[in-house]
Design an enzyme around this catalytic site. Structure first.
Site, PDB file in Angstrom:
ATOM      1  N   LYS A 159       0.851  -1.196   0.000  1.00 28.68           N
ATOM      2  CA  LYS A 159       0.000   0.000   0.000  1.00 28.68           C
ATOM      3  C   LYS A 159       0.884   1.242   0.000  1.00 28.68           C
ATOM      4  O   LYS A 159       1.554   1.539   0.987  1.00 28.68           O
ATOM      5  CB  LYS A 159      -0.902   0.062   1.249  1.00 28.68           C
ATOM      6  CG  LYS A 159      -1.912   1.209   1.122  1.00 28.68           C
ATOM      7  CD  LYS A 159      -2.513   1.632   2.441  1.00 28.68           C
ATOM      8  CE  LYS A 159      -1.783   2.751   3.120  1.00 28.68           C
ATOM      9  NZ  LYS A 159      -1.774   4.033   2.396  1.00 28.68           N
TER      10      LYS A 159
ATOM     11  N   GLU B 118      10.955   1.390   9.591  1.00 30.39           N
ATOM     12  CA  GLU B 118      11.890   2.488   9.295  1.00 30.39           C
ATOM     13  C   GLU B 118      11.146   3.770   9.622  1.00 30.39           C
ATOM     14  O   GLU B 118      10.233   4.167   8.880  1.00 30.39           O
ATOM     15  CB  GLU B 118      12.273   2.501   7.811  1.00 30.39           C
ATOM     16  CG  GLU B 118      13.032   1.300   7.332  1.00 30.39           C
ATOM     17  CD  GLU B 118      14.368   1.148   8.011  1.00 30.39           C
ATOM     18  OE1 GLU B 118      14.942   2.167   8.448  1.00 30.39           O
ATOM     19  OE2 GLU B 118      14.834   0.008   8.121  1.00 30.39           O
TER      20      GLU B 118
ATOM     21  N   CYS C  80      13.472  11.222   6.289  1.00 32.64           N
ATOM     22  CA  CYS C  80      13.772  10.664   7.620  1.00 32.64           C
ATOM     23  C   CYS C  80      15.217  10.963   7.996  1.00 32.64           C
ATOM     24  O   CYS C  80      15.542  11.115   9.161  1.00 32.64           O
ATOM     25  CB  CYS C  80      13.494   9.170   7.639  1.00 32.64           C
ATOM     26  SG  CYS C  80      14.356   8.268   6.343  1.00 32.64           S
TER      27      CYS C  80
ATOM     28  N   GLU D 290      10.476  15.737  14.633  1.00 30.72           N
ATOM     29  CA  GLU D 290      10.684  15.798  13.191  1.00 30.72           C
ATOM     30  C   GLU D 290       9.847  16.936  12.618  1.00 30.72           C
ATOM     31  O   GLU D 290       8.614  16.875  12.654  1.00 30.72           O
ATOM     32  CB  GLU D 290      10.165  14.489  12.579  1.00 30.72           C
ATOM     33  CG  GLU D 290      11.228  13.633  12.001  1.00 30.72           C
ATOM     34  CD  GLU D 290      10.665  12.467  11.211  1.00 30.72           C
ATOM     35  OE1 GLU D 290       9.519  12.058  11.418  1.00 30.72           O
ATOM     36  OE2 GLU D 290      11.420  11.954  10.374  1.00 30.72           O
TER      37      GLU D 290
END
Ligand code: NDP
Length: 506
Positions: A192, A267, A301, A401
């Site tokens: 997906k 991850e 990331c 983040e």
């Protein structure tokens, strides 16, 4: 802002018709069971560029059924490494053939610069080739010293049906960090992509079909995390989930998968520091700082969003970083000269803005940017290159983040203090050190709690080298030989040689 390098309106044309994306289930392209669709609007041009099937539980059920059946029948899982490698190499060639088309759709949906997208697709085909090489080297162990009448063999087997859930920031590259390795291992997959970037995963599905991947081995269900992602993580016919995305969703997946005790590989995010010592090659370090924070508009990331600079050189490094930031071409991602494109959605732009305002109110000092960027002629959302000094390690901008082109600068006096700042984070994805002293670099590399450490460079990556995070940056590894191991199960076969077994009941 006139003092920034803004690229507006390229010559490139948007497609006349949106890309039509459907689910790939058991080798057939299908509309959603309920006929639902959704649209993706280009973040840079404000136009509908993709219309995709909006999957639901029935579509996931059909895809998982197909993947399970294909795996259990053994038409893929029990083929030789040579056969799998041959097919993966063919797909790599097809990716190269379609590179421009894939890069174009990647840019339209994600807003990333076309030159960068082209490089990513080239990198992706290399990953398929590397995975093909691993398919022929997969092996377990043998134990020949258990006694004269015993032999032990440890087999490596494909883990089974794998759900792959991928994000919007590197759609084609990230699926290529998972799928070829799973296929090399002999697994079958249900994939997906993010609902914001479905097109290039669909093109990859087309190439898999063209190469001759058997029906049911690669399935794609388009749609939203809820309900598609949740069904893919709770279905008991699925053996493993591999996910790339936010730490919050990663935790939700671990908890959803725990009901059936699937293997989960993650991850996740990072708040990646680069530490600059006074003896470093500052010109190179500053270029890497600028690259590290603006690459993919900071939606990465691995973004080097946290710089920790020795206080003796901090002001010099900040001033030169600001100067270089002004020269980076931001703007229309379809223009080949652009290095930084659009922000993925207006909502996300709002989130970036929120972090910057919060830092300002907490006493940090905005040295450059800190506002939306107006790109003449384009209706999408863009953000200015932003450099924020006087950041303290307890501020949200130093810990969370931001996923935008926003650099936070902290300072240090000693190596111990620098390492303490580096490790004072929930994340542990990557870290970097800049120094001409090999002892400083080695000590840093050994003490930094991060899955990857770069010394005197940033974000160099190779298929041979594993990638993944410590702490809340994830679990498991992709790439390298470990990238294949993730998709393998270990089976012990213990064999007695001859009729030597002593009876238990005598
Ligand atoms: P998410 O982590 O929310 O999404 C990543 C993928 O997971 C998408 O395909 C998403 O589907 C899917 N998903 C969402 N919820 C679930 C669920 N409960 N179960 C299974 N799958 C699910 O990332 P976003 O795209 O929303 O981005 C949000 C933030 O995440 C960013 O601001 C950034 O901080 C971080 N992020 C980090 C990335 C990284 O590489 N570390 C990559 C992308 C984002 P869908 O979105 O289609 O509904």
């Amino acid at each position: 802002m006139s003092e920034l390098n803004v690229v507006s309106l390229s010559e490139a044309q948007l497609p006349a018709e949106p890309f039509r994306a459907r689910h790939l289930i058991n080798g057939e392209w299908q509309a959603s069971a309920d006929g639902a669709t959704f649209e993706r609007v280009s973040p840079s041009h404000g136009k509908v560029v993709t219309i995709a099937g909006k999957g639901g539980p029935r579509d996931v059920d059909a895809a998982v059924f197909a993947a399970r059946k294909a795996f259990d029948k053994g038409g893929w899982s029990r083929t030789s490494g040579k056969e799998r490698a041959t097919l993966l190499l063919k797909i790599a060639d097809l990716i190269d053939r379609e590179r421009e088309r894939i890069a174009f759709h990647e840019t339209l949906e994600s807003g990333k610069p076309i030159s960068q997208a082209m490089a990513e697709i080239e990198g992706a085909s290399d990953l398929w080739r590397f995975a093909a090489s691993l398919a022929r080297t997969m092996h377990g162990d043998s134990h020949n010293s258990l006694g004269s009448d015993m032999l032990g063999v440890v087999l490596k087997e494909p883990i089974g049906v794998v759900s792959m859930i991928t994000p919007w920031n590197f759609p084609f590259l990230i699926v290529s960090q998972k799928l070829p390795f799973a296929l090399a291992a002999g697994c079958t997959a249900v994939i997906k992509p993010s609902e914001m970037t479905p097109a290039t995963t669909v093109i990859l599905g087309e190439l898999c079909m063209e190469a001759g991947v058997p029906a049911g081995v690669v399935n794609i269900v388009l749609g939203y995390g809820d309900p598609v992602g949740t069904a893919m993580t709770t279905d008991k016919r699925v053996d493993m989930v591999t996910f790339t995305g936010s730490t919050g969703v990663g935790k939700a997946i671990v908890s959803a998968a725990s009901g059936t005790l699937k293997k989960v590989s993650l991850e996740l995010g990072g708040k990646n520091p680069q530490v600059v010592f006074p003896d470093a090659d500052l010109e190179s370090a500053i270029d890497a700082i600028v690259f590290g924070v603006y690459f993919n508009a900071g939606e990465c990331c691995n973004s080097g969003s946290r710089i920790i600079v020795h206080e003796d050189v901090a002001e010099d490094v900040i001033a030169r970083t600001v100067d270089l930031s002004r020269q980076v071409p931001f703007g229309d991602p379809l223009d080949p000269s652009t290095k930084v494109g659009a922000i993925i959605t207006a909502d996300h732009q709002g989130k970036i803005e929120g972090y910057v305002r919060d830092a300002e109110q907490s006493g940090a000092d905005i040295r450059l940017g800190g506002e939306a960027l107006d790109v003449p002629g384009l209706s999408g959302q863009f953000y200015q290159p932003t450099v924020i000094a006087n950041v303290q390690s307890n501020m949200a901008i130093a810990r969370e983040e931001v996923f935008g082109p926003v650099l936070s600068v902290l300072t240090f006096k000693t190596l111990d203090e620098a390492i303490e700042l580096v490790n004072d984070a929930d994340y542990g994805l990557s870290a970097g050190v800049w120094s001409d002293n090999v002892h400083t670099c080695l000590e840093f590399a050994r003490r930094a709690r991060a899955g990857t450490v770069w010394t005197n460079t940033w974000m160099d990556g190779f298929p041979e080298l594993p990638f993944g995070g410590m702490k809340e940056s994830g679990q498991g590894r992709e790439l390298g030989k470990y990238g294949l191991e993730e998709f393998l199960e270990v089976k012990t076969v213990t064999m007695r040689i001859g009729r030597t077994r002593a009876p238990w009941v005598s």
